[in-house]
Design an enzyme around this catalytic site. Structure first.
Site, PDB file in Angstrom:
ATOM      1  N   GLY A  53      28.569   6.589  55.826  1.00 39.31           N
ATOM      2  CA  GLY A  53      27.343   6.310  56.556  1.00 39.31           C
ATOM      3  C   GLY A  53      27.501   6.142  58.057  1.00 39.31           C
ATOM      4  O   GLY A  53      26.570   6.403  58.818  1.00 39.31           O
ATOM      5  N   ASP A 109      27.310   1.363  59.164  1.00 31.93           N
ATOM      6  CA  ASP A 109      25.978   1.910  59.421  1.00 31.93           C
ATOM      7  C   ASP A 109      24.902   0.842  59.360  1.00 31.93           C
ATOM      8  O   ASP A 109      24.066   0.724  60.239  1.00 31.93           O
ATOM      9  CB  ASP A 109      25.672   3.058  58.441  1.00 31.93           C
ATOM     10  CG  ASP A 109      25.891   2.702  56.984  1.00 31.93           C
ATOM     11  OD1 ASP A 109      26.273   1.555  56.671  1.00 31.93           O
ATOM     12  OD2 ASP A 109      25.668   3.572  56.117  1.00 31.93           O
ATOM     13  N   ASP A 112      22.878  -4.972  55.058  1.00 32.44           N
ATOM     14  CA  ASP A 112      21.732  -5.300  54.204  1.00 32.44           C
ATOM     15  C   ASP A 112      21.943  -6.717  53.675  1.00 32.44           C
ATOM     16  O   ASP A 112      21.550  -7.694  54.311  1.00 32.44           O
ATOM     17  CB  ASP A 112      21.632  -4.238  53.100  1.00 32.44           C
ATOM     18  CG  ASP A 112      20.403  -4.401  52.234  1.00 32.44           C
ATOM     19  OD1 ASP A 112      19.610  -5.321  52.485  1.00 32.44           O
ATOM     20  OD2 ASP A 112      20.216  -3.609  51.289  1.00 32.44           O
ATOM     21  N   LYS A 140      19.216  -5.129  58.513  1.00 32.90           N
ATOM     22  CA  LYS A 140      17.922  -5.324  57.856  1.00 32.90           C
ATOM     23  C   LYS A 140      17.468  -6.760  57.992  1.00 32.90           C
ATOM     24  O   LYS A 140      18.250  -7.688  57.789  1.00 32.90           O
ATOM     25  CB  LYS A 140      18.027  -4.979  56.376  1.00 32.90           C
ATOM     26  CG  LYS A 140      17.873  -3.510  56.135  1.00 32.90           C
ATOM     27  CD  LYS A 140      17.615  -3.231  54.685  1.00 32.90           C
ATOM     28  CE  LYS A 140      17.844  -1.762  54.439  1.00 32.90           C
ATOM     29  NZ  LYS A 140      17.857  -1.426  53.037  1.00 32.90           N
ATOM     30  N   PHE A 162      14.241   1.058  52.613  1.00 32.90           N
ATOM     31  CA  PHE A 162      15.407   1.928  52.498  1.00 32.90           C
ATOM     32  C   PHE A 162      15.295   3.057  53.517  1.00 32.90           C
ATOM     33  O   PHE A 162      14.306   3.786  53.537  1.00 32.90           O
ATOM     34  CB  PHE A 162      15.533   2.485  51.078  1.00 32.90           C
ATOM     35  CG  PHE A 162      16.908   3.010  50.809  1.00 32.90           C
ATOM     36  CD1 PHE A 162      17.935   2.152  50.448  1.00 32.90           C
ATOM     37  CD2 PHE A 162      17.186   4.366  50.951  1.00 32.90           C
ATOM     38  CE1 PHE A 162      19.223   2.638  50.232  1.00 32.90           C
ATOM     39  CE2 PHE A 162      18.471   4.855  50.731  1.00 32.90           C
ATOM     40  CZ  PHE A 162      19.489   3.981  50.372  1.00 32.90           C
ATOM     41  N   VAL A 163      16.313   3.190  54.360  1.00 28.84           N
ATOM     42  CA  VAL A 163      16.256   4.187  55.432  1.00 28.84           C
ATOM     43  C   VAL A 163      17.333   5.261  55.268  1.00 28.84           C
ATOM     44  O   VAL A 163      18.389   5.019  54.665  1.00 28.84           O
ATOM     45  CB  VAL A 163      16.396   3.525  56.829  1.00 28.84           C
ATOM     46  CG1 VAL A 163      15.209   2.626  57.126  1.00 28.84           C
ATOM     47  CG2 VAL A 163      17.701   2.736  56.951  1.00 28.84           C
ATOM     48  N   ASP A 169      22.334   7.937  53.887  1.00 26.34           N
ATOM     49  CA  ASP A 169      21.967   8.885  52.824  1.00 26.34           C
ATOM     50  C   ASP A 169      21.059   8.289  51.770  1.00 26.34           C
ATOM     51  O   ASP A 169      20.915   7.063  51.658  1.00 26.34           O
ATOM     52  CB  ASP A 169      23.232   9.353  52.105  1.00 26.34           C
ATOM     53  CG  ASP A 169      23.780   8.269  51.166  1.00 26.34           C
ATOM     54  OD1 ASP A 169      24.040   7.145  51.661  1.00 26.34           O
ATOM     55  OD2 ASP A 169      23.915   8.522  49.959  1.00 26.34           O
ATOM     56  N   ARG A 175      21.835  12.800  55.457  1.00 31.14           N
ATOM     57  CA  ARG A 175      22.712  12.227  56.489  1.00 31.14           C
ATOM     58  C   ARG A 175      22.553  12.981  57.811  1.00 31.14           C
ATOM     59  O   ARG A 175      22.814  12.439  58.873  1.00 31.14           O
ATOM     60  CB  ARG A 175      24.177  12.308  56.058  1.00 31.14           C
ATOM     61  CG  ARG A 175      24.514  11.465  54.833  1.00 31.14           C
ATOM     62  CD  ARG A 175      26.029  11.386  54.672  1.00 31.14           C
ATOM     63  NE  ARG A 175      26.435  10.868  53.378  1.00 31.14           N
ATOM     64  CZ  ARG A 175      26.514   9.572  53.067  1.00 31.14           C
ATOM     65  NH1 ARG A 175      26.164   8.664  53.959  1.00 31.14           N
ATOM     66  NH2 ARG A 175      26.918   9.197  51.874  1.00 31.14           N
TER      67      ARG A 175
HETATM   68  P1  5GP Z   1      25.221  -4.642  51.923  1.00 30.87           P
HETATM   69  O1  5GP Z   1      26.563  -4.755  51.296  1.00 30.87           O
HETATM   70  O2  5GP Z   1      25.117  -5.263  53.294  1.00 30.87           O
HETATM   71  O3  5GP Z   1      24.117  -5.108  50.990  1.00 30.87           O
HETATM   72  O4  5GP Z   1      24.907  -3.110  52.048  1.00 30.87           O
HETATM   73  C1  5GP Z   1      25.485  -2.371  53.034  1.00 30.87           C
HETATM   74  C2  5GP Z   1      25.701  -0.937  52.581  1.00 30.87           C
HETATM   75  O5  5GP Z   1      24.665  -0.509  51.694  1.00 30.87           O
HETATM   76  C3  5GP Z   1      25.637  -0.031  53.788  1.00 30.87           C
HETATM   77  O6  5GP Z   1      26.925   0.218  54.295  1.00 30.87           O
HETATM   78  C4  5GP Z   1      24.983   1.206  53.219  1.00 30.87           C
HETATM   79  O7  5GP Z   1      25.975   2.073  52.718  1.00 30.87           O
HETATM   80  C5  5GP Z   1      24.141   0.733  52.069  1.00 30.87           C
HETATM   81  N1  5GP Z   1      22.742   0.507  52.468  1.00 30.87           N
HETATM   82  C6  5GP Z   1      22.093  -0.675  52.592  1.00 30.87           C
HETATM   83  N2  5GP Z   1      20.821  -0.483  52.953  1.00 30.87           N
HETATM   84  C7  5GP Z   1      20.657   0.839  53.067  1.00 30.87           C
HETATM   85  C8  5GP Z   1      19.551   1.672  53.452  1.00 30.87           C
HETATM   86  O8  5GP Z   1      18.434   1.248  53.765  1.00 30.87           O
HETATM   87  N3  5GP Z   1      19.791   3.016  53.470  1.00 30.87           N
HETATM   88  C9  5GP Z   1      20.978   3.561  53.147  1.00 30.87           C
HETATM   89  N4  5GP Z   1      21.078   4.878  53.190  1.00 30.87           N
HETATM   90  N5  5GP Z   1      22.049   2.815  52.785  1.00 30.87           N
HETATM   91  C10 5GP Z   1      21.878   1.472  52.755  1.00 30.87           C
HETATM   92 MG    MG Z   2      28.035   1.875  53.588  1.00 29.01          MG
END
Ligand code: 5GP
Ligand code: MG
Length: 195
Positions: A53, A109, A112, A140, A162-163, A169, A175
């Site tokens: 990402g 990237d 979340d 986020k 979700f973006v 992706d 991407r």
């Molecule tokens: P976390 O572990 O912080 O919950 O999630 C982080 C990872 O989840 C990011 O590196 C990404 O790969 C994926 N992710 C989280 N939110 C999104 C989103 O809105 N879009 C996309 N494409 N990937 C996301």
């Molecule tokens: Mg990731």
């Protein structure tokens, strides 16, 4: 937003509105790069990018950093396939991964839940870097999660949607979109309805 008459949503029925345009991304990356370059002035930097990402962000950012640097890529998969909810995290590191005594900047990237960055920071800290900072393009806004990890550099705060695009992706598609767009709710709800 258009380039050659095409917007990011054209021919992509799953892709909704543009949230951050390519011009806004470019301006923000420029500012982030200036801050990072100032902080690491005169130092050697090791950038550790979380694939896939952060690929596009990495490419744009490093070309604006006039520093002597190494680049390492690691992978952390938390959203395999079409799922858009948190999954078990799998980290994979290069065989030769020497961060001892180095100034390390982790690049991802999007933050979340913060689970990915927390796990990766923890792993990197175990490799004995001289310093360790983190940079995410997107964060986020999630009022449900408090006290999570705070990156040293954040590109944009985005709503809890979700973006896709600019490296991000959905099922490994989109991407290559130059803008950051919202995935249509209908794509996600259709997916949730299936077994
Ligand atoms: P976390 O572990 O912080 O919950 O999630 C982080 C990872 O989840 C990011 O590196 C990404 O790969 C994926 N992710 C989280 N939110 C999104 C989103 O809105 N879009 C996309 N494409 N990937 C996301
Ligand atoms: Mg990731």
């Amino acid at each position: 937003m258009e380039v050659h008459g095409k917007s990011s949503q054209d021919s992509h029925p799953e892709v909704g509105q543009v949230l951050i345009t390519r011009q806004q991304i470019s301006r923000r990356v420029e500012v982030l790069a200036a801050e990072i370059a100032e902080y690491y002035r005169g130092m050697e930097l090791t950038v550790v990018a979380v694939l896939t990402g952060s690929l596009v962000f990495l490419a744009d950012l490093i070309r604006r950093l006039p520093l002597k640097m190494r680049i390492n890529a690691i992978s952390a998969s938390s959203y395999p396939g079409k799922s858009t909810d948190s999954q078990m995290l799998e980290l994979s590191l290069p065989a030769e991964f020497d961060l001892a005594g180095r100034n390390v900047l982790l690049l991802d990237d999007i933050l979340d839940s913060g689970q990915t960055i927390a796990a990766v920071m923890n792993e990197l800290a175990g490799h004995g870097p001289a310093s360790l900072r983190s940079c995410v393009l997107l964060r986020k806004l999630r009022p449900d999660i408090s006290g999570r990890i705070k990156p040293d550099y954040v590109g944009f705060d985005v709503p809890h949607k979700f973006v896709v695009g600019y490296g991000l992706d959905y099922d490994n598609f989109y991407r290559n979109l130059p803008d950051i767009c919202v995935l249509r709710e209908s794509s996600r709800s259709a997916e949730r309805g299936s077994p």
